[in-house]
Design an enzyme around this catalytic site. Structure first.
Site, PDB file in Angstrom:
ATOM      1  N   LYS A  22       0.835  -1.213   0.000  1.00 22.24           N
ATOM      2  CA  LYS A  22       0.000   0.000   0.000  1.00 22.24           C
ATOM      3  C   LYS A  22       0.865   1.257   0.000  1.00 22.24           C
ATOM      4  CE  LYS A  22      -1.773   1.780   3.993  1.00 22.24           C
ATOM      5  NZ  LYS A  22      -1.555   3.231   4.145  1.00 22.24           N
ATOM      6  N   ASN A  23       1.810   1.317   0.936  1.00 21.02           N
ATOM      7  CA  ASN A  23       2.562   2.565   1.117  1.00 21.02           C
ATOM      8  C   ASN A  23       3.491   2.868  -0.047  1.00 21.02           C
ATOM      9  OD1 ASN A  23       1.222   2.965   3.449  1.00 21.02           O
ATOM     10  ND2 ASN A  23       2.929   2.460   4.815  1.00 21.02           N
ATOM     11  N   ARG A  92      -4.390  10.893   4.380  1.00 16.71           N
ATOM     12  CA  ARG A  92      -3.267  11.789   4.650  1.00 16.71           C
ATOM     13  C   ARG A  92      -2.203  11.772   3.578  1.00 16.71           C
ATOM     14  NH1 ARG A  92       0.670  12.739   7.286  1.00 16.71           N
ATOM     15  NH2 ARG A  92       0.532  14.621   8.534  1.00 16.71           N
ATOM     16  N   ASP A 116      -4.663  12.452  12.938  1.00 14.93           N
ATOM     17  CA  ASP A 116      -5.582  11.327  12.794  1.00 14.93           C
ATOM     18  C   ASP A 116      -5.476  10.451  14.024  1.00 14.93           C
ATOM     19  OD1 ASP A 116      -3.258   9.955  12.486  1.00 14.93           O
ATOM     20  OD2 ASP A 116      -3.533   9.506  10.363  1.00 14.93           O
ATOM     21  N   ASP A 304       3.914   0.117  12.262  1.00 14.58           N
ATOM     22  CA  ASP A 304       2.658  -0.421  11.723  1.00 14.58           C
ATOM     23  C   ASP A 304       2.403  -1.861  12.180  1.00 14.58           C
ATOM     24  OD1 ASP A 304       2.127   1.945  10.468  1.00 14.58           O
ATOM     25  OD2 ASP A 304       2.648   1.272   8.446  1.00 14.58           O
ATOM     26  N   VAL A 326       7.440   6.142  17.311  1.00  8.19           N
ATOM     27  CA  VAL A 326       7.198   6.859  16.055  1.00  8.19           C
ATOM     28  C   VAL A 326       5.934   7.728  16.111  1.00  8.19           C
ATOM     29  CG1 VAL A 326       6.963   6.625  13.555  1.00  8.19           C
ATOM     30  CG2 VAL A 326       8.440   5.044  14.802  1.00  8.19           C
TER      31      VAL A 326
HETATM   32  C1  UD1 Z   1       4.389   6.557   6.743  1.00 14.92           C
HETATM   33  C2  UD1 Z   1       3.429   5.432   6.479  1.00 14.92           C
HETATM   34  C3  UD1 Z   1       2.864   4.883   7.790  1.00 14.92           C
HETATM   35  C4  UD1 Z   1       4.005   4.494   8.719  1.00 14.92           C
HETATM   36  C5  UD1 Z   1       4.992   5.643   8.880  1.00 14.92           C
HETATM   37  C6  UD1 Z   1       6.227   5.276   9.688  1.00 14.92           C
HETATM   38  C7  UD1 Z   1       2.448   5.924   4.336  1.00 14.92           C
HETATM   39  C8  UD1 Z   1       1.235   6.308   3.573  1.00 14.92           C
HETATM   40  N1  UD1 Z   1       2.318   5.892   5.671  1.00 14.92           N
HETATM   41  O1  UD1 Z   1       3.657   7.633   7.352  1.00 14.92           O
HETATM   42  O2  UD1 Z   1       2.077   3.730   7.493  1.00 14.92           O
HETATM   43  O3  UD1 Z   1       3.470   4.162   9.975  1.00 14.92           O
HETATM   44  O4  UD1 Z   1       5.445   6.103   7.590  1.00 14.92           O
HETATM   45  O5  UD1 Z   1       6.847   4.162   9.141  1.00 14.92           O
HETATM   46  O6  UD1 Z   1       3.487   5.636   3.780  1.00 14.92           O
HETATM   47  N2  UD1 Z   1       6.792  14.051  11.548  1.00 14.92           N
HETATM   48  C9  UD1 Z   1       6.945  15.367  11.935  1.00 14.92           C
HETATM   49  N3  UD1 Z   1       7.035  16.338  10.959  1.00 14.92           N
HETATM   50  C10 UD1 Z   1       6.992  16.017   9.631  1.00 14.92           C
HETATM   51  C11 UD1 Z   1       6.835  14.671   9.245  1.00 14.92           C
HETATM   52  C12 UD1 Z   1       6.735  13.704  10.234  1.00 14.92           C
HETATM   53  O7  UD1 Z   1       7.010  15.677  13.119  1.00 14.92           O
HETATM   54  O8  UD1 Z   1       7.073  16.932   8.790  1.00 14.92           O
HETATM   55  C13 UD1 Z   1       6.681  13.003  12.594  1.00 14.92           C
HETATM   56  C14 UD1 Z   1       5.317  12.306  12.596  1.00 14.92           C
HETATM   57  O9  UD1 Z   1       4.351  13.046  13.305  1.00 14.92           O
HETATM   58  C15 UD1 Z   1       5.646  10.994  13.227  1.00 14.92           C
HETATM   59  C16 UD1 Z   1       7.072  10.705  12.732  1.00 14.92           C
HETATM   60  O10 UD1 Z   1       7.584  11.961  12.300  1.00 14.92           O
HETATM   61  O11 UD1 Z   1       5.659  11.109  14.619  1.00 14.92           O
HETATM   62  C17 UD1 Z   1       7.145   9.722  11.597  1.00 14.92           C
HETATM   63  O12 UD1 Z   1       6.308  10.123  10.546  1.00 14.92           O
HETATM   64  P1  UD1 Z   1       6.596   9.735   9.029  1.00 14.92           P
HETATM   65  O13 UD1 Z   1       7.788   8.820   8.959  1.00 14.92           O
HETATM   66  O14 UD1 Z   1       6.631  10.977   8.244  1.00 14.92           O
HETATM   67  O15 UD1 Z   1       5.297   8.889   8.672  1.00 14.92           O
HETATM   68  P2  UD1 Z   1       4.307   9.079   7.459  1.00 14.92           P
HETATM   69  O16 UD1 Z   1       5.076   9.354   6.204  1.00 14.92           O
HETATM   70  O17 UD1 Z   1       3.229  10.027   7.847  1.00 14.92           O
END
Ligand code: UD1
Length: 419
Positions: A22-23, A92, A116, A304, A326
């Site tokens: 999916k991701n 998202r 979320d 996840d 995370v």
């Molecule tokens: C993606 C995955 C999700 C997975 C996650 C971590 C998709 C669609 N989703 O989510 O399934 O659980 O990676 O492996 O691919 N953060 C910030 N600022 C930012 C960006 C992130 O503070 O600008 C924080 C987030 O709030 C979170 C952490 O960094 O606490 C990790 O987030 P991130 O790795 O960006 O996850 P996603 O890309 O949202």
């Protein structure tokens, strides 16, 4: 809304075929916006998040055609710059269109995704990275609006290896002028898949799978065809389900190398694991032993898979500690699991899990994709009937979940929700 109805306990056995990730699919669909021609994606899972992303792309002016697990995306026409709230709020990952639209059109208007069920999920690192490349952002009326001349390659050091920020900056850098370097980049296999696709389309990306990604910008990408990497989270969910139900399950069409840490942890819990070429057999007899587990960016234990692992450890012979590093709100489903007889106490980002002999079936509500799947898993282990409400969350990320579980001998069906 429908609910999953599970009559437990059941022991899973047999073979299950793993779908495309999916991701990875969602990001490759977004990357197709940067290609002024046809992109063919194979092994695309039939899940509702892919349908939603197809809607986002169509809204932006691309054409998307689906034939089973094959998706053809054509972004050769004029693209529009706006991803509206109605779509972004449902998924998202739509925020990932920001980098590609800025790179191709020089402007983009995307609804702010908000938080979320698993955390507040800011996008500050995405924006800071794109700003360093020359983009200017304003946020008004719930939208982030970006504009830029041609983006310029720069060095970016991420303060955390965010998957989404790495992908957004990476995609923008592919069409930027000059060399970009992303340090402390995320290394998830889905990012490696995105880079493999982009390189096929004519991008110049090096350091793929390492914390330092080097991108030499190109003027244009060309049409390309790519088969999506196997879904390690889906595979991990079935592997954990096999152990939790004391079963014998073979994962087919998976990538064992992407699952190494979860498989090691399952071995520590007492499972027997046989790794083959694209296959993994997972066998378990008796209750698991306790584990201490910490979620971390790849190659650490994936966040996840934390919810299904929580279900497994809720039946361990003793107490375990699970630390979530995370996402800050990823323990919300624990109250639901406790309604099924688990003994879990949450303190900050630690959960202390005192194993019980058997869970007992109960009506519960699914807060998000992974916690929803975990509650179904709880139902498979529990005595009696479990109803998992808000099944739609699970269908966002698991292809044919009921069919695949039924194929492994589970007593599970989808029914109209009673509540
Ligand atoms: C993606 C995955 C999700 C997975 C996650 C971590 C998709 C669609 N989703 O989510 O399934 O659980 O990676 O492996 O691919 N953060 C910030 N600022 C930012 C960006 C992130 O503070 O600008 C924080 C987030 O709030 C979170 C952490 O960094 O606490 C990790 O987030 P991130 O790795 O960006 O996850 P996603 O890309 O949202």
């Amino acid at each position: 809304m429908r609910s999953y109805v599970i009559d437990g306990p059941c022991r899973l056995s047999g073979e299950v075929r793993i779908s495309g990730a999916k991701n990875s699919t969602l990001k490759l669909m977004v990357a197709a916006l940067m290609v002024p021609g046809e992109v063919v994606l194979e092994r695309v899972p039939q899940i509702t998040d892919v349908d939603l992303m197809a809607e986002v792309l169509e809204q932006l002016g691309a054409s998307v055609q689906r034939d089973g697990s094959r998706l053809v995306i054509d972004s050769s026409g004029d693209l529009c710059e706006e991803a509206p709230y109605e779509l972004v709020t449902k998924m998202r990952a739509s925020i990932q269109v920001l980098g590609p639209l800025l790179a191709r059109l020089g402007h983009a208007r995307v609804a702010m995704p908000g938080g979320d069920a698993i955390g507040s999920r800011p996008i500050d690192m995405h924006l800071r990275g794109l700003e360093r490349m020359g983009a200017r952002f304003t946020t008004e009326h719930g939208y982030v609006e970006g504009a830029s001349e041609r983006l310029q390659g720069v060095n970016t050091l991420l303060e955390f290896p965010s998957v989404g920020a790495t992908e957004n900056i990476l995609m923008a850098a592919v069409l930027a002028q000059g060399r970009s370097v992303i340090e402390n980049a995320a290394r998830e296999p889905e990012i490696q898949d995105l880079c493999a696709f982009l390189n096929k389309a004519g991008a110049h990306i090096e350091g793929v799978g390492t914390p330092t990604i080097i991108i030499d910008g190109v003027d244009e990408l060309q049409p390309a065809k790519h088969a999506i990497v196997p879904d390690r989270i889906e595979a991990g969910t079935y592997a954990i389900a096999a152990v939790a139900t004391q079963g014998d399950v073979t994962l087919v069409d998976c990538e064992p190398a992407h699952l190494e840490l979860p498989l090691m942890k399952l071995e520590d819990a007492g499972a027997q694991i046989d790794r083959g070429d694209g296959r993994v057999r997972v066998r378990m007899e008796g209750r698991p032993t306790t584990l201490d587990l910490v979620t971390l960016p790849f190659p650490g234990f994936p966040t996840d898979l934390q919810p299904p692992m929580m279900v497994l450890l809720s039946q361990a012979r003793g107490s375990s500690i699970l630390t979530e590093n995370v996402f800050e709100s990823r323990f919300l489903f624990v109250d639901e699991l406790n309604r099924m007889g688990a003994h879990i106490r949450v303190e900050g980002h630690h959960a202390v899990i005192r194993g019980v002999e058997q869970l007992s079936g109960a009506p519960v509500r699914s807060p998000d994709i992974r916690a929803g799947a975990a509650l179904v898993l709880g139902g498979l282990c529990a005595d009696g009937r479990t109803e998992v409400y808000d099944a739609g969350h699970i269908e966002r990320g698991y292809e044919r979940f009921v069919d695949k579980l039924s194929g492994l001998g589970a007593g599970v069906k989808l029914e109209p929700a009673r509540y």
